[in-house]
Design a protein around this motif. Structure first.
Motif, PDB file in Angstrom:
ATOM      1  N   UNK A 179       0.726  -1.223   0.015  1.00 47.01           N
ATOM      2  CA  UNK A 179       0.060  -0.133  -0.143  1.00 47.01           C
ATOM      3  C   UNK A 179       0.843   1.356   0.051  1.00 47.01           C
ATOM      4  N   UNK A 180       0.273   2.128  -0.890  1.00 45.98           N
ATOM      5  CA  UNK A 180       0.915   3.495  -0.725  1.00 45.98           C
ATOM      6  C   UNK A 180      -0.042   4.489  -0.356  1.00 45.98           C
ATOM      7  N   UNK A 181       0.643   5.433   0.610  1.00 43.92           N
ATOM      8  CA  UNK A 181      -0.476   6.756   1.084  1.00 43.92           C
ATOM      9  C   UNK A 181       0.491   7.808   0.695  1.00 43.92           C
ATOM     10  N   UNK A 182      -0.359   8.883   0.226  1.00 41.86           N
ATOM     11  CA  UNK A 182       0.248  10.318   0.072  1.00 41.86           C
ATOM     12  C   UNK A 182      -0.334  11.224   1.044  1.00 41.86           C
ATOM     13  N   UNK A 183       0.196  12.124   1.681  1.00 42.31           N
ATOM     14  CA  UNK A 183      -0.420  13.326   2.469  1.00 42.31           C
ATOM     15  C   UNK A 183       0.190  14.410   1.768  1.00 42.31           C
ATOM     16  N   UNK A 184      -0.583  15.293   1.240  1.00 41.25           N
ATOM     17  CA  UNK A 184      -0.517  16.545   0.816  1.00 41.25           C
ATOM     18  C   UNK A 184      -0.630  17.736   1.599  1.00 41.25           C
ATOM     19  N   UNK A 185       0.505  18.502   2.083  1.00 42.02           N
ATOM     20  CA  UNK A 185       0.289  19.368   3.131  1.00 42.02           C
ATOM     21  C   UNK A 185       1.011  18.729   4.146  1.00 42.02           C
ATOM     22  N   UNK A 186       2.430  19.287   4.470  1.00 42.96           N
ATOM     23  CA  UNK A 186       3.060  18.664   5.807  1.00 42.96           C
ATOM     24  C   UNK A 186       3.006  19.747   7.012  1.00 42.96           C
ATOM     25  N   UNK A 187       1.892  20.605   6.939  1.00 50.83           N
ATOM     26  CA  UNK A 187       1.740  21.297   8.028  1.00 50.83           C
ATOM     27  C   UNK A 187       1.190  20.737   9.387  1.00 50.83           C
ATOM     28  N   UNK A 188       0.658  21.502  10.250  1.00 51.87           N
ATOM     29  CA  UNK A 188       0.033  20.607  11.583  1.00 51.87           C
ATOM     30  C   UNK A 188      -0.821  19.496  11.269  1.00 51.87           C
ATOM     31  N   UNK A 189      -1.780  19.610  10.225  1.00 49.46           N
ATOM     32  CA  UNK A 189      -2.518  18.499  10.286  1.00 49.46           C
ATOM     33  C   UNK A 189      -2.139  17.195   9.531  1.00 49.46           C
ATOM     34  N   UNK A 190      -1.456  17.656   8.310  1.00 50.90           N
ATOM     35  CA  UNK A 190      -0.754  16.692   7.520  1.00 50.90           C
ATOM     36  C   UNK A 190       0.206  15.832   8.093  1.00 50.90           C
ATOM     37  N   UNK A 191       1.046  16.785   8.862  1.00 55.73           N
ATOM     38  CA  UNK A 191       2.319  15.932   9.758  1.00 55.73           C
ATOM     39  C   UNK A 191       1.712  14.991  10.485  1.00 55.73           C
ATOM     40  N   UNK A 192       0.835  15.509  11.216  1.00 58.33           N
ATOM     41  CA  UNK A 192       0.246  14.594  12.421  1.00 58.33           C
ATOM     42  C   UNK A 192      -0.474  13.538  11.907  1.00 58.33           C
ATOM     43  N   UNK A 193      -1.263  13.432  10.475  1.00 54.53           N
ATOM     44  CA  UNK A 193      -1.851  12.549  10.097  1.00 54.53           C
ATOM     45  C   UNK A 193      -0.815  11.541   9.702  1.00 54.53           C
ATOM     46  N   UNK A 196      -4.307  29.099  16.011  1.00 54.36           N
ATOM     47  CA  UNK A 196      -4.635  28.637  14.907  1.00 54.36           C
ATOM     48  C   UNK A 196      -5.311  27.222  15.031  1.00 54.36           C
ATOM     49  N   UNK A 197      -5.707  26.602  14.096  1.00 54.44           N
ATOM     50  CA  UNK A 197      -6.715  25.735  14.666  1.00 54.44           C
ATOM     51  C   UNK A 197      -5.938  24.315  14.753  1.00 54.44           C
ATOM     52  N   UNK A 198      -6.746  23.374  15.030  1.00 56.84           N
ATOM     53  CA  UNK A 198      -6.183  22.234  15.916  1.00 56.84           C
ATOM     54  C   UNK A 198      -5.773  21.131  14.903  1.00 56.84           C
ATOM     55  N   UNK A 199      -4.975  20.260  15.368  1.00 56.99           N
ATOM     56  CA  UNK A 199      -4.417  19.056  14.470  1.00 56.99           C
ATOM     57  C   UNK A 199      -4.171  17.766  15.145  1.00 56.99           C
ATOM     58  N   UNK A 200      -4.092  17.610  16.217  1.00 58.77           N
ATOM     59  CA  UNK A 200      -3.975  16.060  16.803  1.00 58.77           C
ATOM     60  C   UNK A 200      -5.345  15.469  16.506  1.00 58.77           C
ATOM     61  N   UNK A 201      -6.354  15.957  17.021  1.00 57.76           N
ATOM     62  CA  UNK A 201      -7.670  15.061  16.604  1.00 57.76           C
ATOM     63  C   UNK A 201      -8.102  15.092  15.089  1.00 57.76           C
ATOM     64  N   UNK A 202      -7.730  16.224  14.551  1.00 59.79           N
ATOM     65  CA  UNK A 202      -7.969  16.044  13.061  1.00 59.79           C
ATOM     66  C   UNK A 202      -6.957  15.104  12.498  1.00 59.79           C
ATOM     67  N   UNK A 203      -5.718  15.120  12.647  1.00 57.53           N
ATOM     68  CA  UNK A 203      -4.770  14.085  12.222  1.00 57.53           C
ATOM     69  C   UNK A 203      -5.215  12.735  12.486  1.00 57.53           C
TER      70      UNK A 203
END
Ligand SMILES: NC(=O)C1=CN([C@@H]2O[C@H](COP(=O)(O)OP(=O)(O)OC[C@H]3O[C@@H](n4cnc5c(N)ncnc54)[C@H](O)[C@@H]3O)[C@@H](O)[C@H]2O)C=CC1
Ligand SMILES: O=C([O-])CC(=O)C(=O)O
Length: 309
Positions: free
Chosen positions: A1-15, A223-230
């Motif tokens: 499997x290969x997964x991409x996350x676009x955006x390496x900011x708060x949400x993207x990096x946490x995800x 700024x907006x949240x990232x732990x639960x969104x990620x």
């Protein structure tokens, strides 16, 4: 499997961090437009691999979409977050262009990918992603209700003084401060309706606190949240790559379900290897359906803004 996350900011990096820790794929690509950011965060995460005991290979990329080629799942978090006092809807002018470009670029290299859209205003960005890619509707999933439902359980657990894991509760409708609908009538504590244990005032407070959950955190953090969104993004990835067929509230294209069409809105869906596989229709009462219709109207107004950009 290969997964991409676009955006390496708060949400993207946490995800991405959650995806790696759970070993949801062999290869994970983190892509960002900002020079060096994705490479740096990918290396930082890889350096935690021996400490945390995961084997996922994480690759960072500064806007080189060839690195994302052949992705099975793509999580889109690119775009600006809101600041205290703003609504998610105010982000549309900047984020629509970003989400459109990202989706088009991803599709060139990963024609079979399932998209999870997180960028705000999420309901409209999901609608935009569907239009921009033209792919089958079940491969476009907006992440909002999954997070809002987790926040709803948190608020209930605080008032009931119980474990959030013992709760079942869903939020449907839009992912906006005034458009989401926490369905307290359906919420249960180990199968017993929570309404048995909560006063009317408490119920109303829980619903209100859930609806402004994102705004409350934005005010606290700046700024907006990232732990639960990620974590919510990663939970959807997990249900897809493991074909778990879990039921989450996600923003998907409606074609008559809940009485609506030509709109993406949050409803309970089964998430599996084909993306969203089935919409589950709750028997909304008159009041809930009216709220749902009102939510849809607000989202449609934002969808119309897309035509003017
Ligand atoms: N749907 C939901 O439940 C949630 C949605 N969000 C939304 O997610 C988005 C991201 O939030 P954060 O990670 O906190 O923001 P952030 O500012 O920390 O990260 C966003 C990243 O996107 C990158 N980016 C911008 N344009 C890009 C492009 N064209 N291609 C690739 N990367 C690009 C930026 O360089 C930045 O690193 C926001 O729109 C926010 O409102 C945030 C939390 C929950
Ligand atoms: O509040 C925001 O702007 C970010 C978001 O969508 C959330 O955390 O629910």
């Amino acid at each position: 499997m290969k997964v991409t996350v676009v955006g390496a900011g708060a949400v993207g990096a946490t995800c991405a961090d959650n995806i790696a820790r759970k070993e949801l794929c062999e290869e994970l690509v983190l892509l960002d437009i900002k020079e060096g950011l994705a490479e740096g965060k990918a290396q930082d995460m890889m350096q935690s691999a021996t400490l945390l005991g995961f084997d996922t290979r994480i690759i960072g990329s500064t806007n080189d979409y060839s690195k994302t080629a052949g992705s099975d799942v793509v999580v889109v978090t690119s775009g600006i977050p809101r600041k205290p006092g703003m609504t998610r809807e105010e982000l549309i002018g900047t984020n629509a262009g970003i989400v459109r470009t990202v989706c088009e670029n991803i599709l060139k290299y990963s024609p079979n990918a399932i998209f999870i859209i997180i960028s705000n205003p999420m309901d409209t960005m999901t609608y935009l992603a569907l239009q921009a890619t033209g792919i089958a509707k079940n491969r476009i999933i907006g992440m909002g209700g999954t997070l809002d439902s987790a926040r709803f359980k948190y608020q209930l657990s605080q008032r009931l003084n119980c474990s959030p894991s013992d709760l079942n509760a869903v939020v449907v409708g839009g992912h906006g401060d005034t458009t989401m609908i926490p369905l307290i009538r359906y919420a249960t504590w180990n199968s017993v309706p929570v309404t048995n244990f909560l006063s009317q005032n408490d119920q109303e407070a829980i619903v209100k606190d859930t609806m402004v959950g994102g705004a409350t955190l934005t005010k606290l953090i700046g700024t907006s949240a990232w732990y639960a969104p990620g974590a919510a993004g990663a939970a959807l990835v997990e249900s897809i790559v493991r074909d778990e067929k879990k039921l989450f509230t996600c923003c998907v294209a409606l074609e008559g379900e809940y009485g609506l069409s030509d709109i993406c809105l949050g409803v309970p869906v089964v998430i599996g290897k084909n993306g969203w596989e089935k919409i589950v229709e709750f028997g909304l009462n008159e009041e809930e359906q009216a709220l749902f219709n009102k939510s849809a109207e607000a989202v449609r107004t934002m969808n119309d803004v897309l035509k003017t950009l």
